[in-house]
Design a protein around this motif. Structure first.
Motif, PDB file in Angstrom:
ATOM      1  N   GLY A  90       0.778  -1.232   0.000  1.00 46.11           N
ATOM      2  CA  GLY A  90       0.000   0.000   0.000  1.00 46.11           C
ATOM      3  C   GLY A  90       0.810   1.281   0.000  1.00 46.11           C
ATOM      4  O   GLY A  90       0.248   2.360   0.111  1.00 46.11           O
ATOM      5  N   HIS A  91       2.116   1.182  -0.112  1.00 42.45           N
ATOM      6  CA  HIS A  91       2.945   2.395  -0.085  1.00 42.45           C
ATOM      7  C   HIS A  91       4.160   2.284  -1.002  1.00 42.45           C
ATOM      8  O   HIS A  91       5.216   2.827  -0.707  1.00 42.45           O
ATOM      9  CB  HIS A  91       3.402   2.707   1.347  1.00 42.45           C
ATOM     10  N   ALA A  92       3.985   1.591  -2.105  1.00 38.16           N
ATOM     11  CA  ALA A  92       5.117   1.369  -3.013  1.00 38.16           C
ATOM     12  C   ALA A  92       4.729   1.712  -4.444  1.00 38.16           C
ATOM     13  O   ALA A  92       4.920   0.917  -5.361  1.00 38.16           O
ATOM     14  CB  ALA A  92       5.586  -0.076  -2.894  1.00 38.16           C
ATOM     15  N   ALA A  93       4.200   2.908  -4.644  1.00 40.57           N
ATOM     16  CA  ALA A  93       3.681   3.303  -5.953  1.00 40.57           C
ATOM     17  C   ALA A  93       4.738   3.208  -7.054  1.00 40.57           C
ATOM     18  O   ALA A  93       4.456   2.696  -8.143  1.00 40.57           O
ATOM     19  CB  ALA A  93       3.102   4.716  -5.891  1.00 40.57           C
ATOM     20  N   ARG A  94       5.925   3.698  -6.803  1.00 39.78           N
ATOM     21  CA  ARG A  94       6.976   3.667  -7.823  1.00 39.78           C
ATOM     22  C   ARG A  94       7.308   2.228  -8.208  1.00 39.78           C
ATOM     23  O   ARG A  94       7.397   1.890  -9.390  1.00 39.78           O
ATOM     24  CB  ARG A  94       8.218   4.403  -7.328  1.00 39.78           C
ATOM     25  N   ILE A 117      -4.882  -7.352  -8.933  1.00 44.75           N
ATOM     26  CA  ILE A 117      -5.085  -6.167  -8.088  1.00 44.75           C
ATOM     27  C   ILE A 117      -6.454  -6.232  -7.410  1.00 44.75           C
ATOM     28  O   ILE A 117      -6.570  -5.979  -6.202  1.00 44.75           O
ATOM     29  CB  ILE A 117      -4.920  -4.875  -8.911  1.00 44.75           C
ATOM     30  N   MET A 118      -7.483  -6.576  -8.153  1.00 41.56           N
ATOM     31  CA  MET A 118      -8.822  -6.663  -7.562  1.00 41.56           C
ATOM     32  C   MET A 118      -8.875  -7.727  -6.468  1.00 41.56           C
ATOM     33  O   MET A 118      -9.509  -7.520  -5.422  1.00 41.56           O
ATOM     34  CB  MET A 118      -9.858  -6.940  -8.649  1.00 41.56           C
ATOM     35  N   GLN A 119      -8.205  -8.847  -6.668  1.00 43.94           N
ATOM     36  CA  GLN A 119      -8.150  -9.905  -5.649  1.00 43.94           C
ATOM     37  C   GLN A 119      -7.535  -9.380  -4.350  1.00 43.94           C
ATOM     38  O   GLN A 119      -7.953  -9.767  -3.255  1.00 43.94           O
ATOM     39  CB  GLN A 119      -7.337 -11.094  -6.191  1.00 43.94           C
ATOM     40  N   MET A 120      -6.575  -8.496  -4.466  1.00 43.47           N
ATOM     41  CA  MET A 120      -5.887  -7.980  -3.281  1.00 43.47           C
ATOM     42  C   MET A 120      -6.759  -7.042  -2.458  1.00 43.47           C
ATOM     43  O   MET A 120      -6.457  -6.775  -1.294  1.00 43.47           O
ATOM     44  CB  MET A 120      -4.577  -7.285  -3.676  1.00 43.47           C
ATOM     45  N   ALA A 121      -7.874  -6.578  -3.012  1.00 42.90           N
ATOM     46  CA  ALA A 121      -8.801  -5.758  -2.222  1.00 42.90           C
ATOM     47  C   ALA A 121      -9.271  -6.524  -0.990  1.00 42.90           C
ATOM     48  O   ALA A 121      -9.514  -5.937   0.068  1.00 42.90           O
ATOM     49  CB  ALA A 121      -9.996  -5.320  -3.067  1.00 42.90           C
ATOM     50  N   LEU A 122      -9.362  -7.861  -1.108  1.00 44.19           N
ATOM     51  CA  LEU A 122      -9.785  -8.685   0.027  1.00 44.19           C
ATOM     52  C   LEU A 122      -8.754  -8.699   1.152  1.00 44.19           C
ATOM     53  O   LEU A 122      -9.104  -8.887   2.310  1.00 44.19           O
ATOM     54  CB  LEU A 122     -10.032 -10.122  -0.431  1.00 44.19           C
ATOM     55  N   TYR A 123      -7.492  -8.532   0.803  1.00 43.89           N
ATOM     56  CA  TYR A 123      -6.409  -8.685   1.779  1.00 43.89           C
ATOM     57  C   TYR A 123      -5.740  -7.366   2.133  1.00 43.89           C
ATOM     58  O   TYR A 123      -5.292  -7.187   3.259  1.00 43.89           O
ATOM     59  CB  TYR A 123      -5.373  -9.690   1.255  1.00 43.89           C
ATOM     60  N   ALA A 124      -5.662  -6.454   1.169  1.00 49.38           N
ATOM     61  CA  ALA A 124      -4.994  -5.178   1.398  1.00 49.38           C
ATOM     62  C   ALA A 124      -5.991  -4.053   1.644  1.00 49.38           C
ATOM     63  O   ALA A 124      -5.614  -2.997   2.130  1.00 49.38           O
ATOM     64  CB  ALA A 124      -4.112  -4.823   0.195  1.00 49.38           C
ATOM     65  N   GLY A 125      -7.250  -4.268   1.288  1.00 48.24           N
ATOM     66  CA  GLY A 125      -8.275  -3.255   1.434  1.00 48.24           C
ATOM     67  C   GLY A 125      -8.568  -2.563   0.114  1.00 48.24           C
ATOM     68  O   GLY A 125      -7.756  -2.570  -0.813  1.00 48.24           O
ATOM     69  N   PHE A 126      -9.747  -1.979   0.053  1.00 48.69           N
ATOM     70  CA  PHE A 126     -10.166  -1.302  -1.169  1.00 48.69           C
ATOM     71  C   PHE A 126      -9.313  -0.082  -1.497  1.00 48.69           C
ATOM     72  O   PHE A 126      -8.996   0.128  -2.672  1.00 48.69           O
ATOM     73  CB  PHE A 126     -11.654  -0.943  -1.089  1.00 48.69           C
ATOM     74  N   PRO A 127      -8.888   0.719  -0.527  1.00 42.54           N
ATOM     75  CA  PRO A 127      -8.041   1.867  -0.884  1.00 42.54           C
ATOM     76  C   PRO A 127      -6.727   1.453  -1.554  1.00 42.54           C
ATOM     77  O   PRO A 127      -6.309   2.069  -2.542  1.00 42.54           O
ATOM     78  CB  PRO A 127      -7.792   2.564   0.458  1.00 42.54           C
ATOM     79  N   ALA A 128      -6.092   0.412  -1.051  1.00 43.58           N
ATOM     80  CA  ALA A 128      -4.839  -0.048  -1.662  1.00 43.58           C
ATOM     81  C   ALA A 128      -5.087  -0.567  -3.077  1.00 43.58           C
ATOM     82  O   ALA A 128      -4.309  -0.291  -4.001  1.00 43.58           O
ATOM     83  CB  ALA A 128      -4.190  -1.138  -0.806  1.00 43.58           C
ATOM     84  N   ALA A 129      -6.172  -1.315  -3.262  1.00 47.43           N
ATOM     85  CA  ALA A 129      -6.495  -1.830  -4.592  1.00 47.43           C
ATOM     86  C   ALA A 129      -6.854  -0.688  -5.545  1.00 47.43           C
ATOM     87  O   ALA A 129      -6.438  -0.690  -6.709  1.00 47.43           O
ATOM     88  CB  ALA A 129      -7.628  -2.842  -4.510  1.00 47.43           C
TER      89      ALA A 129
END
Length: 150
Positions: A90-94, A117-129
Motif C-alpha cells: 500500500g505504499h510502493a507506488a513507484r 489487483i482486484m483480488q488484493m482488495a480482500l487482503y490489502a483493502g479497497f483503498p490499496a487496490a
C-alpha cells in the motif's frame, strides 16, 4: 554428513551454491533485470551510487540474481505475485508502476494484472487496490493498452 557434501547436494538441487561468486550473482541479476524490465538497471546503480551503492548491488545480487532467478515459477507468475505483494504494502507506488510494466513484459495480460489487483482488495483493502488500479491505468495508457470494450 559433511558440510562439503551438504553444500554439493544443495548445488545439485538448485543448480548453484549459496557461495556463488559475487560478480557472477551481480551479472546474473543484471541479466534477469534486463529480461524482466527491458532495461539494464544502470539508472538504479547511478541513482543509488551517491547514497548507497551497496544497496543497488544487493538488489541485483539477491533480488534478481538469486530470488527472481530461482527455478520453480515462471517469470510471469513471479511478476504477478510481486504485483500482489506491492498492492498489499500500500505504499510502493513507484515499485508497483515498474513491476506492473514488468509483468506485462514477461507475458502477463492487462486482464491478469487487473484481476490480481482486484483480488488484493480482500487482503490489502479497497483503498490499496484502488490506488493500484490507478497506477495500472497509467501503465496501460503508457503502453497503448486500451480498456476492454464493454
Amino acid at each position: 554428513m559433511s558440510v562439503e557434501r551438504e553444500t554439493d547436494q544443495a548445488a545439485d538441487q538448485t543448480g548453484r551454491t549459496d557461495q556463488a561468486e559475487p560478480d557472477e550473482r551481480l551479472r546474473r541479476g543484471q541479466a534477469r533485470l534486463a529480461e524482466i524490465t527491458g532495461r539494464s538497471g544502470a539508472e538504479v546503480m547511478a541513482a543509488l551510487g551517491e547514497v548507497a551503492p551497496d544497496f543497488a548491488r544487493y538488489i541485483f545480487e539477491f533480488g534478481y540474481g538469486d530470488v527472481y532467478s530461482r527455478p520453480g515459477l515462471e517469470l510471469r507468475t513471479r511478476m504477478l505475485a510481486t504485483v500482489a505483494g506491492l498492492v498489499c504494502l500500500g505504499h510502493a507506488a513507484r515499485e508497483l508502476h515498474v513491476h506492473i510494466g514488468s509483468a506485462l513484459n514477461v507475458g502477463a495480460t492487462r486482464e491478469e494484472v487487473v484481476e490480481v489487483i482486484m483480488q488484493m482488495a480482500l487482503y490489502a483493502g479497497f483503498p490499496a487496490a484502488l490506488d493500484a488500479l490507478m497506477i495500472a491505468k497509467k501503465v496501460f495508457a503508457e503502453r497503448g493498452l486500451a480498456p476492454p470494450e464493454g
